[in-house]
Design an enzyme around this catalytic site. Sequence first.
Site, PDB file in Angstrom:
ATOM      1  N   ARG A 202      80.710  29.657   4.257  1.00  0.00           N
ATOM      2  CA  ARG A 202      80.267  28.681   5.160  1.00  0.00           C
ATOM      3  C   ARG A 202      81.671  28.660   5.950  1.00  0.00           C
ATOM      4  NH1 ARG A 202      79.551  22.838   1.836  1.00  0.00           N
ATOM      5  NH2 ARG A 202      77.414  23.467   1.705  1.00  0.00           N
TER       6      ARG A 202
ATOM      7  N   ASP B 252      80.999   8.184   8.930  1.00  0.00           N
ATOM      8  CA  ASP B 252      81.130  10.028   8.271  1.00  0.00           C
ATOM      9  C   ASP B 252      82.111  11.140   9.002  1.00  0.00           C
ATOM     10  OD1 ASP B 252      79.825  11.149   5.475  1.00  0.00           O
ATOM     11  OD2 ASP B 252      81.120  12.233   7.102  1.00  0.00           O
TER      12      ASP B 252
HETATM   13  C1  LIG Z   1      78.095  13.609  -0.509  1.00  0.00           C
HETATM   14  S1  LIG Z   1      78.077  13.165   0.518  1.00  0.00           S
HETATM   15  C2  LIG Z   1      78.073  10.867  -0.471  1.00  0.00           C
HETATM   16  C3  LIG Z   1      76.994  10.502   0.817  1.00  0.00           C
HETATM   17  C4  LIG Z   1      76.321   8.540   0.224  1.00  0.00           C
HETATM   18  N1  LIG Z   1      77.822   7.843   0.259  1.00  0.00           N
HETATM   19  C5  LIG Z   1      76.100   8.738  -1.020  1.00  0.00           C
HETATM   20  O1  LIG Z   1      76.838   8.859  -2.011  1.00  0.00           O
HETATM   21  O2  LIG Z   1      74.870   9.293  -1.110  1.00  0.00           O
HETATM   22  C6  LIG Z   1      80.178  12.309   0.911  1.00  0.00           C
HETATM   23  C7  LIG Z   1      80.284  12.271   2.228  1.00  0.00           C
HETATM   24  O3  LIG Z   1      82.034  11.761   2.653  1.00  0.00           O
HETATM   25  C8  LIG Z   1      81.900  12.715   3.588  1.00  0.00           C
HETATM   26  N2  LIG Z   1      83.150  12.975   3.843  1.00  0.00           N
HETATM   27  C9  LIG Z   1      84.158  13.773   3.276  1.00  0.00           C
HETATM   28  N3  LIG Z   1      85.594  13.269   3.214  1.00  0.00           N
HETATM   29  C10 LIG Z   1      85.624  12.403   4.707  1.00  0.00           C
HETATM   30  C11 LIG Z   1      86.617  11.648   5.194  1.00  0.00           C
HETATM   31  N4  LIG Z   1      87.793  12.469   4.892  1.00  0.00           N
HETATM   32  N5  LIG Z   1      85.890  10.546   5.872  1.00  0.00           N
HETATM   33  C12 LIG Z   1      84.281  10.672   5.145  1.00  0.00           C
HETATM   34  N6  LIG Z   1      83.941  10.492   5.624  1.00  0.00           N
HETATM   35  C13 LIG Z   1      84.245  11.673   4.699  1.00  0.00           C
HETATM   36  C14 LIG Z   1      81.259  13.742   3.865  1.00  0.00           C
HETATM   37  O4  LIG Z   1      81.164  14.705   5.146  1.00  0.00           O
HETATM   38  C15 LIG Z   1      79.856  13.622   3.149  1.00  0.00           C
HETATM   39  O5  LIG Z   1      79.322  13.917   4.178  1.00  0.00           O
END
Ligand SMILES: C[S@@+](CC[C@H](N)C(=O)[O-])C[C@H]1O[C@@H](n2cnc3c(N)ncnc32)[C@H](O)[C@@H]1O
Length: 281
Positions: free
Chosen positions: A43, A152
Amino acid sequence: MDQAVAPSSFSYSDADFRRVQEIALAEAGISLPVSKRNLVFSRVSRRIRTTGKASFKAYLDYVCSPEGHTELQELICVLTTNVTQFFREKGHFDHLETNVLPVLAQHLRAGGRCRMWSAACSTGQEPWSMAMSVMAKIPDALRLDIKILATDINHVVVENGRVGRYPEEELKNVPDSWRKQYMQPDVRGEFLMERDIRRLVTFRPLNLNRTWPFQGQFDVIFCRNVVIYFDDETRNALWKRLAERLVPGGFLYVGHSERVECMKECHLESVAPTIYMKKDC
Ligand SMILES: C[S@@+](CC[C@H](N)C(=O)[O-])C[C@H]1O[C@@H](n2cnc3c(N)ncnc32)[C@H](O)[C@@H]1O
């Protein structure tokens, strides 16, 4: 550009990986385990090529410099895991529709307000699922003071969520009647969230581990499948901050492999596995 033609591969040391780990932790609270070493390589290599830097070191030096601030956000974007789907962990939506929205509907129709937050919304399937549940259970929602905030850290997925366009194969968890009501097919054979439901949801980039640029409180917070990437300290600090933003009687939904361990300090009680209610305090 540090060089005219970027190499197709880069040398990658343990020290390079450790630096990426430190940046992800400091900037986003994300703990990258050693098992992600190769994934990080592929990545980050993409970003090195895009920026034309000559090596991991040159790229990471740039990202850590004041001029590299925008690229730092791009680096965080490629380090996030954005897996999601409509009505993921369906029990949460059943609870919302059966136990929460009917009560909120009464409050709204009596002139109250309701705020909901999808706090790590990825490409939007979660907040759009919340919005469909709202429309189905509160058909007059658009005339009431109800809004869903979708945030996000990854600005790319936030933009995808705002566009709200999904291929048919992603809609298998969306009941047919809801798809017909709340989405419209587009010329590409994909499905777009329809105009009215869009009025319910606002998308914004937001890092959960920084200051939040709003003061208000929420009746419902979905913060699911994000703290699994955080260490214990970051996770517990976030639960406390989220709980402070819940109105008494408000609900916090967390991912199925997540738990709020500091319930007492957060004034939360567990009402079902992975669902918490804010107590009066
Ligand atoms: C696996 S996805 C989960 C999406 C959704 N909440 C679900 O359960 O289907 C995790 C998300 O958390 C976001 N994320 C990670 N670190 C974060 C942070 N410090 N602040 C906000 N979002 C964050 C990532 O960009 C990603 O889109």
